[in-house]
Design a protein around this motif. Sequence first.
Motif, PDB file in Angstrom:
ATOM      1  N   LEU A 118       0.841  -1.201   0.000  1.00 60.82           N
ATOM      2  CA  LEU A 118       0.000   0.000   0.000  1.00 60.82           C
ATOM      3  C   LEU A 118       0.880   1.257   0.000  1.00 60.82           C
ATOM      4  O   LEU A 118       0.649   2.195  -0.766  1.00 60.82           O
ATOM      5  CB  LEU A 118      -0.919  -0.002   1.232  1.00 60.82           C
ATOM      6  CG  LEU A 118      -1.739   1.262   1.441  1.00 60.82           C
ATOM      7  CD1 LEU A 118      -2.797   1.422   0.343  1.00 60.82           C
ATOM      8  CD2 LEU A 118      -2.430   1.251   2.806  1.00 60.82           C
ATOM      9  N   TYR A 119       1.923   1.249   0.838  1.00 59.42           N
ATOM     10  CA  TYR A 119       2.792   2.430   0.895  1.00 59.42           C
ATOM     11  C   TYR A 119       3.429   2.690  -0.467  1.00 59.42           C
ATOM     12  O   TYR A 119       3.513   3.826  -0.917  1.00 59.42           O
ATOM     13  CB  TYR A 119       3.895   2.261   1.957  1.00 59.42           C
ATOM     14  CG  TYR A 119       3.369   1.968   3.355  1.00 59.42           C
ATOM     15  CD1 TYR A 119       2.246   2.630   3.840  1.00 59.42           C
ATOM     16  CD2 TYR A 119       3.990   1.037   4.182  1.00 59.42           C
ATOM     17  CE1 TYR A 119       1.755   2.357   5.118  1.00 59.42           C
ATOM     18  CE2 TYR A 119       3.514   0.767   5.456  1.00 59.42           C
ATOM     19  CZ  TYR A 119       2.397   1.421   5.917  1.00 59.42           C
ATOM     20  OH  TYR A 119       1.915   1.159   7.167  1.00 59.42           O
ATOM     21  N   ARG A 120       3.884   1.611  -1.107  1.00 62.50           N
ATOM     22  CA  ARG A 120       4.568   1.792  -2.406  1.00 62.50           C
ATOM     23  C   ARG A 120       3.585   2.307  -3.452  1.00 62.50           C
ATOM     24  O   ARG A 120       3.920   3.163  -4.267  1.00 62.50           O
ATOM     25  CB  ARG A 120       5.230   0.485  -2.842  1.00 62.50           C
ATOM     26  CG  ARG A 120       6.371   0.096  -1.906  1.00 62.50           C
ATOM     27  CD  ARG A 120       7.483  -0.679  -2.593  1.00 62.50           C
ATOM     28  NE  ARG A 120       8.680  -0.651  -1.783  1.00 62.50           N
ATOM     29  CZ  ARG A 120       9.003  -1.583  -0.871  1.00 62.50           C
ATOM     30  NH1 ARG A 120       8.220  -2.630  -0.682  1.00 62.50           N
ATOM     31  NH2 ARG A 120      10.107  -1.463  -0.174  1.00 62.50           N
TER      32      ARG A 120
ATOM     33  N   ASN B  56       7.257   8.797   8.961  1.00 58.74           N
ATOM     34  CA  ASN B  56       6.218   9.839   8.854  1.00 58.74           C
ATOM     35  C   ASN B  56       5.277   9.579   7.677  1.00 58.74           C
ATOM     36  O   ASN B  56       4.098   9.924   7.729  1.00 58.74           O
ATOM     37  CB  ASN B  56       6.854  11.218   8.690  1.00 58.74           C
ATOM     38  CG  ASN B  56       7.265  11.799  10.029  1.00 58.74           C
ATOM     39  OD1 ASN B  56       6.441  11.929  10.923  1.00 58.74           O
ATOM     40  ND2 ASN B  56       8.538  12.104  10.168  1.00 58.74           N
ATOM     41  N   PHE B  57       5.828   8.986   6.639  1.00 59.12           N
ATOM     42  CA  PHE B  57       4.994   8.688   5.468  1.00 59.12           C
ATOM     43  C   PHE B  57       3.972   7.595   5.807  1.00 59.12           C
ATOM     44  O   PHE B  57       2.775   7.731   5.534  1.00 59.12           O
ATOM     45  CB  PHE B  57       5.889   8.245   4.304  1.00 59.12           C
ATOM     46  CG  PHE B  57       5.095   7.958   3.067  1.00 59.12           C
ATOM     47  CD1 PHE B  57       4.641   8.994   2.270  1.00 59.12           C
ATOM     48  CD2 PHE B  57       4.776   6.650   2.703  1.00 59.12           C
ATOM     49  CE1 PHE B  57       3.876   8.747   1.134  1.00 59.12           C
ATOM     50  CE2 PHE B  57       4.012   6.395   1.583  1.00 59.12           C
ATOM     51  CZ  PHE B  57       3.564   7.440   0.793  1.00 59.12           C
ATOM     52  N   CYS B  58       4.437   6.524   6.396  1.00 63.10           N
ATOM     53  CA  CYS B  58       3.535   5.392   6.714  1.00 63.10           C
ATOM     54  C   CYS B  58       2.406   5.847   7.636  1.00 63.10           C
ATOM     55  O   CYS B  58       1.253   5.434   7.473  1.00 63.10           O
ATOM     56  CB  CYS B  58       4.310   4.261   7.381  1.00 63.10           C
ATOM     57  SG  CYS B  58       5.623   3.625   6.356  1.00 63.10           S
ATOM     58  N   VAL B  59       2.754   6.705   8.596  1.00 65.54           N
ATOM     59  CA  VAL B  59       1.745   7.181   9.552  1.00 65.54           C
ATOM     60  C   VAL B  59       0.599   7.865   8.807  1.00 65.54           C
ATOM     61  O   VAL B  59      -0.579   7.607   9.072  1.00 65.54           O
ATOM     62  CB  VAL B  59       2.387   8.159  10.565  1.00 65.54           C
ATOM     63  CG1 VAL B  59       1.328   8.915  11.357  1.00 65.54           C
ATOM     64  CG2 VAL B  59       3.303   7.410  11.509  1.00 65.54           C
ATOM     65  N   VAL B  60       0.949   8.721   7.834  1.00 63.39           N
ATOM     66  CA  VAL B  60      -0.102   9.471   7.130  1.00 63.39           C
ATOM     67  C   VAL B  60      -0.900   8.550   6.202  1.00 63.39           C
ATOM     68  O   VAL B  60      -2.128   8.650   6.129  1.00 63.39           O
ATOM     69  CB  VAL B  60       0.503  10.672   6.367  1.00 63.39           C
ATOM     70  CG1 VAL B  60      -0.590  11.418   5.602  1.00 63.39           C
ATOM     71  CG2 VAL B  60       1.190  11.602   7.349  1.00 63.39           C
ATOM     72  N   VAL B  61      -0.204   7.651   5.524  1.00 66.39           N
ATOM     73  CA  VAL B  61      -0.944   6.701   4.670  1.00 66.39           C
ATOM     74  C   VAL B  61      -1.948   5.935   5.536  1.00 66.39           C
ATOM     75  O   VAL B  61      -3.126   5.802   5.188  1.00 66.39           O
ATOM     76  CB  VAL B  61       0.012   5.707   3.968  1.00 66.39           C
ATOM     77  CG1 VAL B  61      -0.782   4.618   3.255  1.00 66.39           C
ATOM     78  CG2 VAL B  61       0.905   6.434   2.990  1.00 66.39           C
ATOM     79  N   ASP B  62      -1.475   5.478   6.674  1.00 66.69           N
ATOM     80  CA  ASP B  62      -2.363   4.684   7.542  1.00 66.69           C
ATOM     81  C   ASP B  62      -3.507   5.520   8.096  1.00 66.69           C
ATOM     82  O   ASP B  62      -4.653   5.082   8.127  1.00 66.69           O
ATOM     83  CB  ASP B  62      -1.562   4.076   8.699  1.00 66.69           C
ATOM     84  CG  ASP B  62      -0.629   2.979   8.224  1.00 66.69           C
ATOM     85  OD1 ASP B  62      -0.828   2.496   7.102  1.00 66.69           O
ATOM     86  OD2 ASP B  62       0.294   2.628   8.965  1.00 66.69           O
ATOM     87  N   ASP B  63      -3.176   6.734   8.528  1.00 64.19           N
ATOM     88  CA  ASP B  63      -4.235   7.571   9.109  1.00 64.19           C
ATOM     89  C   ASP B  63      -5.304   7.905   8.059  1.00 64.19           C
ATOM     90  O   ASP B  63      -6.488   7.974   8.384  1.00 64.19           O
ATOM     91  CB  ASP B  63      -3.651   8.844   9.731  1.00 64.19           C
ATOM     92  CG  ASP B  63      -2.958   8.562  11.060  1.00 64.19           C
ATOM     93  OD1 ASP B  63      -3.228   7.481  11.649  1.00 64.19           O
ATOM     94  OD2 ASP B  63      -2.147   9.383  11.516  1.00 64.19           O
ATOM     95  N   THR B  64      -4.891   8.103   6.824  1.00 62.57           N
ATOM     96  CA  THR B  64      -5.900   8.382   5.787  1.00 62.57           C
ATOM     97  C   THR B  64      -6.656   7.100   5.449  1.00 62.57           C
ATOM     98  O   THR B  64      -7.887   7.083   5.431  1.00 62.57           O
ATOM     99  CB  THR B  64      -5.256   8.946   4.500  1.00 62.57           C
ATOM    100  OG1 THR B  64      -4.232   8.066   4.080  1.00 62.57           O
ATOM    101  CG2 THR B  64      -4.662  10.303   4.735  1.00 62.57           C
ATOM    102  N   HIS B  65      -5.893   6.025   5.234  1.00 63.14           N
ATOM    103  CA  HIS B  65      -6.519   4.773   4.820  1.00 63.14           C
ATOM    104  C   HIS B  65      -7.459   4.236   5.893  1.00 63.14           C
ATOM    105  O   HIS B  65      -8.509   3.660   5.600  1.00 63.14           O
ATOM    106  CB  HIS B  65      -5.407   3.758   4.511  1.00 63.14           C
ATOM    107  CG  HIS B  65      -5.905   2.473   3.950  1.00 63.14           C
ATOM    108  ND1 HIS B  65      -5.761   1.275   4.603  1.00 63.14           N
ATOM    109  CD2 HIS B  65      -6.562   2.199   2.817  1.00 63.14           C
ATOM    110  CE1 HIS B  65      -6.305   0.320   3.884  1.00 63.14           C
ATOM    111  NE2 HIS B  65      -6.797   0.842   2.790  1.00 63.14           N
ATOM    112  N   MET B  66      -7.102   4.441   7.146  1.00 59.48           N
ATOM    113  CA  MET B  66      -7.937   3.947   8.255  1.00 59.48           C
ATOM    114  C   MET B  66      -8.993   4.972   8.665  1.00 59.48           C
ATOM    115  O   MET B  66      -9.677   4.794   9.666  1.00 59.48           O
ATOM    116  CB  MET B  66      -7.057   3.565   9.457  1.00 59.48           C
ATOM    117  CG  MET B  66      -6.154   2.392   9.130  1.00 59.48           C
ATOM    118  SD  MET B  66      -4.997   2.013  10.445  1.00 59.48           S
ATOM    119  CE  MET B  66      -4.083   0.655   9.680  1.00 59.48           C
ATOM    120  N   GLU B  67      -9.045   6.068   7.916  1.00 55.76           N
ATOM    121  CA  GLU B  67     -10.081   7.098   8.119  1.00 55.76           C
ATOM    122  C   GLU B  67     -10.064   7.696   9.522  1.00 55.76           C
ATOM    123  O   GLU B  67     -11.117   7.922  10.141  1.00 55.76           O
ATOM    124  CB  GLU B  67     -11.466   6.539   7.790  1.00 55.76           C
ATOM    125  CG  GLU B  67     -11.567   6.083   6.347  1.00 55.76           C
ATOM    126  CD  GLU B  67     -12.886   5.379   6.051  1.00 55.76           C
ATOM    127  OE1 GLU B  67     -13.926   5.917   6.421  1.00 55.76           O
ATOM    128  OE2 GLU B  67     -12.836   4.285   5.460  1.00 55.76           O
TER     129      GLU B  67
END
Length: 490
Positions: A97-99, A208-219
Amino acid sequence: MSRQVVTRFAPSPTGMLHIGGVRTALFCWLFARKHGGRFILRVEDTDLSRSTDDNIRIIEEGMAWCGLDWDEGPVMGDPTRWKGPHGPYRQMQRMDLYRTKIQELLDKGLAYRCRCSREILDERRKAVEAAGKVFQYNRGLDAGKGCASANHDASQPAAIRFRMPVDGDIVVPDLIKGETRFPADSLDDWIIARTGEGPGDIGVPTYNFCVVVDDTHMEVTHVIRGDDHLNNTPKQIPLFAAFGYDLPAFAHVPMILGADGAKLSKRHGATSITEYQAMGLLPSAVRLALARLSWTPKIDGKAVETAEEELLTDEQMIQLFDLADCQKSAARFDMDKLQWLNQKLIQRASWQELEPHLRPFMPAGWTGKPEGWKAQAIQATQKGKSLTDMAEALRFAFERPAAFDDKAVEKFMTPAVKPALQEVSQLADYTHEGLEAAFAGILERHDLKTKDLAQALRVALCGKPVSPGIFDTLMLVGRAEVVARLERWL
Ligand code: GLU
């Protein structure tokens, strides 16, 4: 329509579960529960050298013990399973997902490949610093020189940088801290993926990137975390925008300090939730003490004041919890307060509530005891400061005394008391009323005070003149065993 509240606790499993982390998790949990939202547990295990399955288990168990149940996240004890629609909830299992997200940013021109070697970066840093400026890998300060604008050798592996805004301030709104401004030119075009293996590769994404991807993806709607992350937030904010995601609300929770004002660490004593558990504290006391560390609950707009008001139930905490009533600055941990709360909550609980918490501290024989016996044992020792105190106070019910307190023997095992002990050893009615009536007769016949007989019995049964009420003591030891323990004194 406003979105359902979603909070997340995102520990890195690099060690024990620190009570500071538990307090953050508690705030996330209280907030989600108050607003009928969802609470996510997400494991940030990208630090491969320090993250272990065992640490994940410790986090899960610590959270579960503390009553902080998560609606989405790993399934306890099983690294291969999760619950919730946004899994897996371990970052190492989310690399694809991150990639994909990095590729999206590259395609939109919101990120770019940077092939600057360390040497080049060092050289440029020196040049910028010689001109009296702070080096930032940023198009604003360093215009025309970075990979964002130059054509570097595309045959080389590259790191990937995110294009940060160049002008103005990045404003971090915060429900606890208020607003903090970070000038855009103080922030780099930061690396979102480390240098890959080959040309075109996307390397390991950064934290920091993974945190934002997760926070958006997990709503996630509310990012509640320790204020040691406040400086990461201005990096993350433009990335939320790049993903077209409404900015979540932020609440940075202040640190917990030891009594001496330094950050709470091992040298102050117990810091892991597992240690608190082992100390015989009730999870409800830990929850209350941690919540109260930097939160002043208000009832009808007035801060709670009386001792009685302080003993909030979970329901009350959930109902009253408000991030606006949390203090901005660090709070000192108060062990005495925690122990006071623990004692009060032990006293207030029913035996049924206490039993599952006491059980782990009790010998194997505990499980097989009848309910009535357990109720009596708990009620007889409920004045204890901790569950360990209660367990210790109940040891006599499972073990014959290994030794006898000499002074107590001398003082209480008098010749006058022996015939009374003899009579006690012959009693058959082990109900409270039966014992009470029998004692009245025995005391009268032998001209003894209650204390004389009770203390002698305690010494005989427990080895020392300390035990719960004497009838409770006799009943908990049980008739046959009382007879056996009295034999040597008759
Ligand atoms: N993994 C981070 C930590 O353990 C938390 C990051 C976050 O909450 O955004 O400190």
